[in-house]
Design a protein around this motif. Structure first.
Motif, short mmCIF file in Angstrom:
data_model
loop_
_atom_site.label_atom_id
_atom_site.label_comp_id
_atom_site.label_asym_id
_atom_site.label_seq_id
_atom_site.Cartn_x
_atom_site.Cartn_y
_atom_site.Cartn_z
N THR A 77 0.82 -1.20 0.00
CA THR A 77 0.00 0.00 0.00
C THR A 77 0.87 1.26 0.00
N GLN A 78 1.87 1.27 0.87
CA GLN A 78 2.75 2.43 0.94
C GLN A 78 3.58 2.59 -0.34
N ALA A 79 3.94 1.44 -0.94
CA ALA A 79 4.70 1.53 -2.19
C ALA A 79 3.88 2.21 -3.28
N TYR A 80 2.59 1.86 -3.39
CA TYR A 80 1.74 2.50 -4.40
C TYR A 80 1.55 3.99 -4.08
N ALA A 81 1.37 4.28 -2.78
CA ALA A 81 1.22 5.69 -2.41
C ALA A 81 2.48 6.48 -2.73
N LEU A 82 3.63 5.85 -2.45
CA LEU A 82 4.90 6.50 -2.74
C LEU A 82 5.08 6.71 -4.24
N THR A 83 4.66 5.75 -5.03
CA THR A 83 4.74 5.86 -6.49
C THR A 83 3.92 7.05 -6.99
N ASP A 84 2.68 7.19 -6.46
CA ASP A 84 1.84 8.32 -6.86
C ASP A 84 2.48 9.64 -6.46
N GLU A 85 3.09 9.68 -5.26
CA GLU A 85 3.72 10.91 -4.81
C GLU A 85 4.91 11.28 -5.69
N LEU A 86 5.67 10.23 -6.09
CA LEU A 86 6.82 10.49 -6.96
C LEU A 86 6.36 10.96 -8.34
N ARG A 87 5.22 10.43 -8.83
CA ARG A 87 4.70 10.89 -10.13
C ARG A 87 4.30 12.36 -10.06
N GLY A 93 -9.01 6.95 -13.89
CA GLY A 93 -8.41 7.54 -12.71
C GLY A 93 -8.20 9.03 -12.85
N HIS A 94 -8.28 9.74 -11.69
CA HIS A 94 -8.01 11.17 -11.66
C HIS A 94 -6.53 11.41 -11.50
N TYR A 95 -6.19 12.65 -11.37
CA TYR A 95 -4.79 13.01 -11.16
C TYR A 95 -4.34 12.41 -9.83
N GLY A 96 -3.24 11.69 -9.84
CA GLY A 96 -2.74 11.02 -8.64
C GLY A 96 -3.24 9.59 -8.51
N GLU A 97 -4.23 9.17 -9.34
CA GLU A 97 -4.75 7.80 -9.29
C GLU A 97 -4.24 6.96 -10.45
N GLY A 98 -3.48 7.57 -11.35
CA GLY A 98 -3.01 6.83 -12.52
C GLY A 98 -3.63 7.31 -13.81
#
Length: 804
Positions: free
Chosen positions: A582-592, A789-794
């Protein structure tokens, strides 16, 4: 089999005691007439049946069972055309009810095939017929109005007519003009007709039919003319009622006749079940068990108890015969339990051959005897001018005529009642003759000659009933292999006989008797020593057994504790893996989002990304309580080099050294994608690890590996999809068919986990996969809605699905 000897063993008392538990008189009579069976297979089967019912009684309790009698003859009479009465039909209904209750009781608990299956499967309940008879017939002389519509209408007419007659006569009694002619103001019945009592002098004043006259002649009972016709109608209705009742009885009788063949078979099975239930109840009362049945001529009764002696006072004995020896000579003082031992052996074997469980240890074994020949008790008879000795000899004459192989002979006080020398010689000769006949023999005696004979003769063994000289009471314990002493001198001395008399008596003993008495004394001493040794060995064995049991219990507890800790660790690992994902996906979105930020330079973005990754990693490790396995002893590394492969001892995890130890002795290492600091003393040399064979990749996994460049993670996608708690399904690299199948499986698992929103990651590419997934979702009845998906969701690479 000669049954008169069985009465001496008191088998009849056991059978009578069991018969009290029978519900049906016919079953009781059958049980009272039972005799021992002589076929080992039949005996074994009978014992298995009793044991099966005994087990069911313990599990299910007693069945509902009503007493019935002679129903078999009633069914046979119905077939021959006889009409059964209401009482007889109630008996038939009672038997059918028993069939139903026994069948329900037998099936109330699960069990494997039992030797009693045939009996219970033979029961053929007829709930319809039983219910019809029970509801139509209320008592042996009363049929319900509801038995038929015609009967109900006739009885309704009878009641209405009777009410009209009673009203008319009561008005006549209350009428002032006619009441003066009546002796009493009452209405009574005579010959089934309603009448009023008229004074004899006014008999002409009341018109009607005179049905009776009082004993004094002062009163005549007159049926008034006004009710003659109504009374005649009642009689007519009564005749029709009787005809209707007869018709109903004929119809019920015909139904009984129709089921007669199966009914007879079921009724016989019911009686046999009643007998087995009586035997099983006696077994519960006696705390009896099923013995094994041997095919040879030998038995071994372990902790056997006489069933007619109070269990609180009865001392269990071990009795074996027919193995290493075929004859047992039991000696010892009077009232020591010798006779009870004989009766216990014979009675328990006879009980088993009748299908009774026996009050002995379940390890006991019995054999089947064709005859039980017994001489126990005083046969003195004044009428026949027989002395005690003559009575015994007459019994032994009959025993010698019937003695043959597969026979148990029990002789009490053999050769007693005559000159000791002659009696002992005769007893030895009788024993030798019986042994030549191939019987199993148990005999009690006080003769020293028989003790010597047993010591010198192969196949004949001495046994003794123990006696406590301190308390002058028998212990009732049987010791095999050692002859017993009568202890007459010691007992007499304890009871107060003067010492000079005892000494004088000892002088009269012959040298042989003194020598034998000395030998027996030594044997007694050896027996006591052996008993003490056996007690010590038994105590040590019990202690060892308890210690072994305690060790096993401790082992089981440790195994269970280990399993619990392992399961807790696995659960923690699963939770940790989900958190990491879960945190990995959240981190990926933050990095994007960081990558799309145009206000920052590339160097600033890289620095910010490193800070985010480090912060999240430290947060993950700081907030995790990992259950570690105990760290095995290891040799820590003294120094490391940059790029060296090491093993983190606490985690047993391979890592690569990124920097030399700092001033605190901590080494920066990388384990997989995670960088962390580990104390130098927590690192060890990596062991040679054996790589487990991995399953070959599917085509979809191979495509996913090529697209993502993750060649070191076989089954990476598949492993993530199979986790039921996540909210994303990664479909990158799959064909349309593979993706749609994966979407259906993922949605099903999400619904089972109670999720309402899930994310399908399909990427952008040509858009064909996204289009196919959207088309497929429109036809899925479990999908409430979906969107990109919206911005930040992919964004367009992800489809957000809301589930119903």
């Amino acid at each position: 089999m000669e049954t008169s000897y069985l009465k001496t063993l008191e088998l009849d008392k056991i059978i009578a005691r069991a018969a009290e538990g029978c519900v049906c008189k016919e079953a009781r009579a059958m049980l009272l007439a039972i005799e021992p069976q002589c076929d080992p297979d039949e005996v074994r089967y009978a014992l298995e049946q009793t044991d099966a019912i005994n087990t069911l009684l313990i599990k299910n309790g007693s069945p509902r069972f009503g007493g019935v009698e002679g129903v078999s003859q009633l069914a046979a009479r119905a077939v021959k055309g006889g009409v059964l009465s209401m009482g007889e039909l109630l008996m038939v209904a009672g038997a059918l009810r028993n069939f139903q209750h026994l069948t329900s009781w037998y099936g109330s608990s699960e069990h494997d095939a039992l030797p009693t299956d045939d009996l219970f499967y033979a029961l053929a309940p007829e709930p319809g017929l039983e219910q019809q008879i029970s509801s139509a017939i209320l008592a042996p002389d009363a049929m319900a109005d509801t038995a038929s519509r015609t009967l109900a209408e006739l009885r309704k007419k009878i009641r209405a007519t009777e009410n009209s007659i009673r009203d008319l006569l009561e008005s006549m009694v209350r009428n002032m003009d006619t009441s003066k002619y009546l002796q009493e103001s009452v209405v009574s019945m005579r010959n089934g007709r309603y009448v009023v009592p008229v004074k004899s002098e006014y008999r002409g004043e009341v018109s009607g039919i005179i049905h009776d006259v009082s004993s004094t002649g002062a009163t005549v009972f007159v049926e008034p003319q006004a009710v003659v016709e109504a009374n005649a109608r009642i009689l007519q209705y009564r005749a029709q009622e009787a005809q209707e009742i007869e018709r109903i009885l004929v119809a019920f009788t015909a139904q009984v006749a129709a089921i007669e063949p199966q009914f007879q078979y079921s009724y016989k099975a019911m009686l046999e079940i009643d007998i087995l239930l009586a035997k099983a109840r006696l077994a519960l009362e006696l705390k009896a068990f099923k013995p094994a049945v041997r095919t040879d001529s030998s038995f071994n009764l372990i902790r056997a108890r006489h069933p007619l002696i109070d269990p609180q006072k009865c001392v269990p004995v071990d009795i074996a015969l027919g193995g290493e020896y075929d004859s047992l000579i039991i000696t010892g003082p009077n009232t020591g339990g010798k006779t009870v031992t004989l009766k216990t052996a014979g009675l328990l074997c006879a009980m088993a051959q009748c299908g009774f469980l026996i009050p002995a240890d379940e390890r006991s074994e019995i054999c089947v005897f064709d005859e039980f020949l017994v001489d126990i008790g005083d046969e003195q008879s004044i009428e026949q001018s027989l002395s005690t000795f003559s009575g015994h000899m007459k019994k032994i004459t009959g025993i010698l005529e019937l003695a043959m192989p597969h026979t148990l002979v029990l002789l009490d006080e053999l050769g007693a009642g005559t000159d000791p020398a002659e009696g002992a010689a005769l007893a030895v000769a009788i024993i030798e003759e019986l042994r030549r006949r191939g019987v199993l023999l148990m005999a009690t005696t006080h003769y020293a000659e028989l003790k010597v004979f047993a010591l010198e003769t192969k196949g004949v063994v001495n046994a003794s009933c123990e006696f406590d000289l301190e308390t002058l009471r028998p212990t009732y314990k049987l010791s095999v292999g050692v002859p017993g002493k009568s202890n007459a001198f010691l007992i007499s001395e304890k009871l107060g006989i003067p010492n000079r008399v005892i000494e004088a008596a000892q002088q009269h003993l012959s040298a042989e008797d003194k020598r034998l008495d000395a030998v027996l004394g030594q044997l007694d001493d050896l027996k006591l020593q052996l008993k003490e040794s056996q007690n010590e060995v038994e105590q040590l064995r019990n202690e060892a057994s308890h210690q072994l049991e305690a060790a096993r219990k401790k082992r089981d507890e440790l195994i269970q504790q280990g399993e619990n800790e392992l399961e807790a660790a696995r659960a923690k690992a699963r939770t940790l893996a989900q958190q990491v994902e879960t945190q990995a996906y959240a981190l990926t979105d933050e990095l994007r989002q960081l990558q799309k930020d145009e206000r920052m330079s590339a160097q600033q973005k890289a620095q910010r990304a490193r800070e985010i990754a480090k912060k999240e990693t430290e947060k993950l490790f700081a907030g995790t309580e990992v259950v570690h396995n105990p760290v095995k002893e290891f040799v820590p590394l003294k120094e490391v080099k940059v790029g060296q492969e090491v093993c983190i001892a606490e985690l047993n995890q391979l890592a690569t050294v990124l920097a030399l130890p700092d001033k605190n002795g901590d080494v920066l290492v990388r384990a997989g994608i995670i960088k962390t600091k580990v104390p130098l003393k927590g690192l060890k040399q990596p062991e040679k690890l054996v790589k487990e064979p991995t399953a070959p990749k599917t085509k979809a996994q191979q495509r996913y590996s090529r697209l993502t460049g993750d060649t070191n993670r076989p089954n990476g996608r598949v492993e993530r999809v199979q986790r039921t708690a996540k909210m994303e399904c990664n479909l990158l690299g799959l064909t349309v068919d593979e993706a749609l199948s994966e979407v259906d499986s993922f949605i099903d698992r999400a619904i089972l986990n109670g999720q309402t929103v899930v994310y399908l990651i399909h990427g952008n590419g040509t858009g064909a996969l996204r289009t196919a997934i959207h088309k497929h979702l429109r036809g899925n009845r479990m999908v409430k809605s979906f969107r990109l998906g919206h911005y930040g969701e992919g964004e367009s690479g992800v489809t957000v699905v809301e589930l119903k």
